[in-house]
Design a protein around this motif. Structure first.
Motif, PDB file in Angstrom:
ATOM      1  N   GLY A  32       0.742  -1.097  -0.075  1.00  0.00           N
ATOM      2  CA  GLY A  32       0.112  -0.146   0.119  1.00  0.00           C
ATOM      3  C   GLY A  32       0.877   1.297   0.016  1.00  0.00           C
ATOM      4  O   GLY A  32       0.451   2.085  -0.467  1.00  0.00           O
ATOM      5  N   ASP A  66      -1.253  10.450   3.453  1.00  0.00           N
ATOM      6  CA  ASP A  66      -2.267   9.676   2.798  1.00  0.00           C
ATOM      7  C   ASP A  66      -1.609   8.369   2.319  1.00  0.00           C
ATOM      8  O   ASP A  66      -2.226   7.276   2.239  1.00  0.00           O
ATOM      9  N   PHE A 105      -3.345   4.780   3.523  1.00  0.00           N
ATOM     10  CA  PHE A 105      -3.863   3.791   2.638  1.00  0.00           C
ATOM     11  C   PHE A 105      -3.197   2.688   3.097  1.00  0.00           C
ATOM     12  O   PHE A 105      -3.829   1.330   2.985  1.00  0.00           O
ATOM     13  N   VAL A 118     -11.452  -2.272  -1.269  1.00  0.00           N
ATOM     14  CA  VAL A 118     -11.241  -0.719  -0.878  1.00  0.00           C
ATOM     15  C   VAL A 118     -12.465  -0.129  -0.899  1.00  0.00           C
ATOM     16  O   VAL A 118     -12.887   0.749  -0.072  1.00  0.00           O
ATOM     17  N   TYR A 178      -9.830   9.607   5.392  1.00  0.00           N
ATOM     18  CA  TYR A 178      -9.544   8.993   4.029  1.00  0.00           C
ATOM     19  C   TYR A 178     -10.214   9.664   2.896  1.00  0.00           C
ATOM     20  O   TYR A 178     -10.515   8.880   2.031  1.00  0.00           O
ATOM     21  N   LEU A 186      -9.761   8.962  -1.023  1.00  0.00           N
ATOM     22  CA  LEU A 186     -10.127   7.850  -1.699  1.00  0.00           C
ATOM     23  C   LEU A 186     -11.373   8.321  -2.557  1.00  0.00           C
ATOM     24  O   LEU A 186     -11.636   7.346  -3.627  1.00  0.00           O
TER      25      LEU A 186
END
Length: 366
Positions: free
Chosen positions: A280, A293, A297, A321, A336, A339
């Motif tokens: 990731g 970030d 992630f 995800v 998050y 995303l």
């Protein structure tokens, strides 16, 4: 020793590097090498096995393990992944090869099947959020004929290395010379020295990702954050994973620091979670995301992986995800929010990937 033709990643996957691609780029995003094991995982044990007794597990699965955990995690996140490994000339080896090449779209053109060599095997038993493993195998004989590896790894955006005390591996320096960004984790130092000087390939690394225990031992510090700051004096980006506390990172090039707490989940099996975390982080790094970030992630993908058993087959892809993001708690949506630009809106969720309780069914299950 023989090799087989490999396929590139299957079309239709979300490509996190799509906006960065051009016709002149390398055909490979990430290169890695190591030992592929056949993993047999037992889960649902109430306690550790007791000497002289028989224990029954409520779940069992089989999947490629070892370096295959990392390769699968990278491929499922949409990175074009090339793996150089030896495969046993047995049913286990054939199963692992097909699972990685046909099932995951991993490029195995630099891998080989070794006649007369049996596949290494690991049996993993998961209970109480921990695991116990028993492994067996022998080192694969070196290639007998001329070939491009290990001295000439393919041109790639990045390479992932697992550092160990001792002389450096020639391929790491060569990959760095050819322009690959090197990301590395590290295993337990059996020598007990915990000396960064015994990790010569660290000098080629862009990012180093040890866990808190490893980082503090190597830096002689009492705090994971202090350890990260000390490591940042040796490598451009130091990331220290802190288990339930999350992770902390320092970018010595910019002076930036970041800390992201872990996502609380009901863990079933931690096998391969560290590999998924690195995958990731590599994905976010190659895509050019901000440091925080990337930590978020990486932590998310690791959290998703421990909710299933098995190493490589528990690695999440973009469908998992996306499913998590659509149902994420409101308290996490700010952290998050990046995303939103990555997860396709309205994408239909796919079935969860699970390890199967056998090496391979003769006929597909209907």
């Amino acid at each position: 020793m023989t090799s087989r033709d490999s396929r590139t990643n299957r079309p239709g996957k979300l490509d996190p590097l799509g906006p960065l691609r051009d016709p002149q780029e390398p055909g490979c995003d990430v290169f890695l090498t190591g030992t592929v094991f056949l993993d047999i995982i037992f889960t649902g044990l109430d306690s550790a096995p007791v000497r002289g007794t028989e224990s029954w597990a409520r779940g069992m699965g089989s999947s490629p393990g070892g370096v295959a955990n990392m390769a699968t995690a990278l491929a499922r996140l949409g990175l074009r992944t090339s793996l150089a490994a030896a495969f046993g000339d047995d049913h286990y080896g054939e199963y692992c090869w097909d699972a990685l090449e046909q099932g995951e779209g991993i490029d195995l053109s630099m891998s080989r099947t070794v006649p007369g060599w049996h596949s290494p095997v690991t049996v993993s038993m998961a209970y109480e959020g921990e695991r116990t493993m028993v492994s067996h195998g022998h080192e694969a004989p070196p290639p007998t004929g001329p070939g491009p590896f290990p001295w000439c790894p393919p041109k790639a955006r990045a390479a992932v290395a697992s550092l160990a005390a001792g002389p450096g591996e020639g391929w790491v320096a060569e990959a760095a010379r050819r322009g690959s960004r090197i990301f590395a984790d590290v295993g337990w130092d059996d020598t007990g020295r915990w000396d960064l000087g015994t990790l010569p390939d660290l000098s080629h690394c862009e990012a180093f990702l040890p866990n808190a225990g490893e980082a503090m031992r190597y830096t002689r510090t009492e705090c994971p954050r202090a350890a990260a700051r000390a490591l940042a004096e040796k490598v451009p980006v130091a990331v220290v994973t802190m288990g339930a506390e999350g992770s902390y990172a320092v970018d010595s090039r910019t002076g930036e620091t970041a800390e992201v707490p872990a996502i609380t989940v009901d863990a079933l099996d931690p096998t391969g979670a560290g590999d998924v975390y690195v995958a990731g982080f590599v994905t976010g790094s190659l895509a050019g995301w901000p440091l925080a970030d990337r930590l978020a992630f990486a932590g998310l993908t690791a959290a998703l992986s421990v909710q299933e058993f098995g190493g490589s087959l528990s690695a999440p892809g973009w469908p998992e995800v996306a499913h998590w993001w659509r149902t994420a708690p409101e308290a996490l949506r700010g952290r998050y929010g990046f995303l939103d630009a990555l997860v396709p809106p309205g994408a239909a969720p796919s079935p969860r990937r699970r390890a199967v309780p056998t090496i391979g069914f003769r006929h597909p299950v209907q």
